[in-house]
Write a protein that holds these residues in place. Structure first.
Motif: not given
Length: 99
Positions: A39-40, A43, A46
């Motif tokens: 998930e990191e 991010e 993105e």
């Protein structure tokens, strides 16, 4: 005696069961850490798009301006200087020792 034997077997089963639960919990924790890490990473990816577009704008702006420390020339100022930086035209007649 069978009751005692069954109890001893059940006691060993409880210990094995606790170890099994511990392994499952450890694996679950590891998977949760990996999911958090991914998930990191997402991010960060993105944010990368925003950074790369800003960097592209910056590079375009910098490339459009001439460097104030470099002279602006369209060619060599003195043609005779170029002969020192070029190789010899005819290697057979060259008297240089290092060529």
């Amino acid at each position: 005696m069978q009751v005692g034997g069954a109890g001893a077997g059940a006691g060993g089963g409880d210990a094995a069961d606790i170890r099994g639960r511990h392994r499952i919990q450890a694996e679950l924790k590891k998977l949760e850490q990996e999911a958090r890490f991914l998930e990191e990473e997402l991010e960060e990816l993105e944010k990368t798009d925003k950074v790369s577009s800003a960097l592209q704008e910056f590079l375009t702006a910098m490339e459009s301006k001439a460097d104030p420390l470099l002279p602006v020339t369209t060619g060599p100022v003195n043609q005779s200087w170029d002969r020192w930086f070029e190789g010899p035209q005819d290697l057979r007649r060259c008297k240089c020792w290092f060529l």
